[in-house]
Write a protein that holds these residues in place. Sequence first.
Motif, PDB file in Angstrom:
ATOM      1  N   ALA A 191      37.694 105.887  -0.209  1.00 55.04           N
ATOM      2  CA  ALA A 191      37.718 105.731  -1.665  1.00 55.04           C
ATOM      3  C   ALA A 191      36.399 106.199  -2.202  1.00 55.04           C
ATOM      4  N   LEU A 192      36.267 107.531  -2.347  1.00 59.11           N
ATOM      5  CA  LEU A 192      34.995 108.078  -2.788  1.00 59.11           C
ATOM      6  C   LEU A 192      34.700 107.752  -4.245  1.00 59.11           C
ATOM      7  N   ALA A 193      35.738 107.530  -5.017  1.00 60.95           N
ATOM      8  CA  ALA A 193      35.482 107.220  -6.420  1.00 60.95           C
ATOM      9  C   ALA A 193      34.643 105.970  -6.543  1.00 60.95           C
ATOM     10  N   SER A 194      34.854 105.015  -5.607  1.00 59.95           N
ATOM     11  CA  SER A 194      34.100 103.770  -5.685  1.00 59.95           C
ATOM     12  C   SER A 194      32.666 103.935  -5.225  1.00 59.95           C
ATOM     13  N   THR A 195      32.420 104.981  -4.422  1.00 57.90           N
ATOM     14  CA  THR A 195      31.072 105.169  -3.912  1.00 57.90           C
ATOM     15  C   THR A 195      30.078 105.382  -5.037  1.00 57.90           C
ATOM     16  N   VAL A 196      30.489 106.142  -6.057  1.00 59.15           N
ATOM     17  CA  VAL A 196      29.577 106.429  -7.167  1.00 59.15           C
ATOM     18  C   VAL A 196      29.159 105.148  -7.860  1.00 59.15           C
ATOM     19  N   ALA A 197      30.134 104.258  -8.077  1.00 65.65           N
ATOM     20  CA  ALA A 197      29.811 103.010  -8.759  1.00 65.65           C
ATOM     21  C   ALA A 197      28.923 102.135  -7.900  1.00 65.65           C
ATOM     22  N   LEU A 198      29.244 102.065  -6.607  1.00 61.69           N
ATOM     23  CA  LEU A 198      28.479 101.207  -5.713  1.00 61.69           C
ATOM     24  C   LEU A 198      27.047 101.674  -5.579  1.00 61.69           C
TER      25      LEU A 198
ATOM     26  N   LEU B 163      34.523 109.932   6.945  1.00 60.11           N
ATOM     27  CA  LEU B 163      33.679 109.185   6.024  1.00 60.11           C
ATOM     28  C   LEU B 163      32.198 109.509   6.223  1.00 60.11           C
ATOM     29  N   ILE B 164      31.793 109.766   7.463  1.00 62.74           N
ATOM     30  CA  ILE B 164      30.401 110.144   7.719  1.00 62.74           C
ATOM     31  C   ILE B 164      30.080 111.451   6.999  1.00 62.74           C
ATOM     32  N   GLY B 165      30.970 112.435   7.148  1.00 57.63           N
ATOM     33  CA  GLY B 165      30.759 113.718   6.476  1.00 57.63           C
ATOM     34  C   GLY B 165      30.724 113.585   4.970  1.00 57.63           C
TER      35      GLY B 165
ATOM     36  N   ARG C 215      31.911 101.055   5.616  1.00 59.70           N
ATOM     37  CA  ARG C 215      31.279 102.012   4.724  1.00 59.70           C
ATOM     38  C   ARG C 215      30.193 102.830   5.417  1.00 59.70           C
ATOM     39  N   THR C 216      30.596 103.598   6.415  1.00 56.90           N
ATOM     40  CA  THR C 216      29.645 104.507   7.045  1.00 56.90           C
ATOM     41  C   THR C 216      29.119 105.521   6.037  1.00 56.90           C
ATOM     42  N   ASP C 217      29.933 105.825   5.022  1.00 53.56           N
ATOM     43  CA  ASP C 217      29.481 106.775   4.007  1.00 53.56           C
ATOM     44  C   ASP C 217      28.268 106.240   3.256  1.00 53.56           C
ATOM     45  N   VAL C 218      28.244 104.924   3.013  1.00 54.78           N
ATOM     46  CA  VAL C 218      27.109 104.319   2.313  1.00 54.78           C
ATOM     47  C   VAL C 218      25.839 104.418   3.163  1.00 54.78           C
ATOM     48  N   GLY C 219      25.972 104.110   4.456  1.00 56.62           N
ATOM     49  CA  GLY C 219      24.801 104.180   5.329  1.00 56.62           C
ATOM     50  C   GLY C 219      24.223 105.579   5.413  1.00 56.62           C
ATOM     51  N   VAL C 220      25.098 106.577   5.547  1.00 54.30           N
ATOM     52  CA  VAL C 220      24.623 107.963   5.637  1.00 54.30           C
ATOM     53  C   VAL C 220      24.059 108.413   4.291  1.00 54.30           C
ATOM     54  N   HIS C 221      24.732 108.068   3.208  1.00 57.15           N
ATOM     55  CA  HIS C 221      24.234 108.391   1.864  1.00 57.15           C
ATOM     56  C   HIS C 221      22.830 107.822   1.666  1.00 57.15           C
ATOM     57  N   ASP C 222      22.656 106.552   1.996  1.00 56.34           N
ATOM     58  CA  ASP C 222      21.354 105.906   1.833  1.00 56.34           C
ATOM     59  C   ASP C 222      20.275 106.629   2.625  1.00 56.34           C
ATOM     60  N   THR C 223      20.625 107.065   3.833  1.00 57.31           N
ATOM     61  CA  THR C 223      19.646 107.732   4.698  1.00 57.31           C
ATOM     62  C   THR C 223      19.243 109.083   4.142  1.00 57.31           C
ATOM     63  N   VAL C 224      20.210 109.848   3.654  1.00 64.07           N
ATOM     64  CA  VAL C 224      19.903 111.152   3.053  1.00 64.07           C
ATOM     65  C   VAL C 224      19.000 110.964   1.834  1.00 64.07           C
ATOM     66  N   CYS C 225      19.300 109.981   1.010  1.00 62.76           N
ATOM     67  CA  CYS C 225      18.493 109.756  -0.190  1.00 62.76           C
ATOM     68  C   CYS C 225      17.106 109.207   0.157  1.00 62.76           C
ATOM     69  N   ASP C 226      17.019 108.383   1.209  1.00 68.44           N
ATOM     70  CA  ASP C 226      15.704 107.933   1.662  1.00 68.44           C
ATOM     71  C   ASP C 226      14.859 109.109   2.132  1.00 68.44           C
TER      72      ASP C 226
END
Length: 380
Positions: free
Chosen positions: A10-17, A87-89, A304-315
């Motif tokens: 559910a990528l739409a929710s990722t933006v909000a989260l 989800l990782i990708g 939410r592996t997508d959240v973990g990877v997203h956070d790492t890229v942004c860090d």
Amino acid sequence: MRISRSPIVALASTVALLAGACSGAATSPSTASSAGAQSASAPNASGSAGASGSAAASGSQPAGSPTGLKAVYVSTEPIGQNPFLQLIGEGLTKGGQECGVQTKVVESADVSSMEDNLRAVVDEGYDLVVANSFDSVDAVTRLSADHPNQKWALVDTSIEGNNNVRGLVFKEHEGAYLLGATVGLLASGKYQGYAKSDRIGAVGAVDQPFIRRWYVGFQEGVKAVDPSATLDLGWATGFNDPATSKELALAQNDRGAKYIFAFSAAGNTGVFEAAKERNFMTTGVDTDQRSVDPDHIVESMVKRTDVGVHDTVCDLAKGKFSGGAKAYGLAERGVGPSFITLDNPQPPSRLPQEVTDKVKELAGKIVSGEIKVTDYLAKK
């Protein structure tokens, strides 16, 4: 599904989260290739690049990204219909778009070719290399020793004592407990449209400790709401075995299970086929898979592996990258049923309000420490 030895949207929710975490303009996908790999167009909605060969590569930021940084994900195997890998990708791509980092996804044909792909992207000068699962540990350990300044992120496992490796680990047992409680409540027969069932099935990918961790949490959740329930467990032969998964689900249904916990990675498709044919209820895993068949997939254990990877890229983009293990559990909204982990799950939940209220109450008790869910890995 691949699950951590150290702790399948559910990528739409990722933006909000993740709103406000970082910013950066998204651009149209471009094509990129890695050494020894065939190039392919950017991933489609399922996350698959759609190319064959030793690896398929897809880019989501053009050269000359705002930060001048580059990040790449190298999978252990073809992404295909594996929601865990998809989800990782997607997390990598989203992080790159929001935080101005050039990204690329490289699909390995198998574990043996993965190390060659990892070495190739290191040689290409990527600032961050993302890999997944225990199958990557030996290769990353060797390569990190050869390239001490290279930054790494390992999804679902970690390497102790290496400050340039961030381990993204997940408390799957906590989320599985809540899914078990959800199924146990539905199986009570108290809710219209949900059949009573004294037997609950479970089909896992392979009998390994890091997979059994899911089952133990699920079992405890079921027993928390229905101590008399009988659980029927079966194991497939790997993470992409829909045929065996389907056979197991059909057999469990024959024995009276009207609800079956599906945690068989890409093999879940076999369980879903069985559920549709026999009209029993089942669950999704890793991503919110309810949209595949809303009439039979009652809920998903979202990871939410997508959240973990997203956070790492942004860090990385913000100069805040650090090594060590970073855990995502219920408190971080990293695991759990879709109605807990996602801001706007689609399709909307069909669960009775009383069930979601009860499960949310249990979630609060886990976060507060009042309920201690057994971590099977911690016992090993």
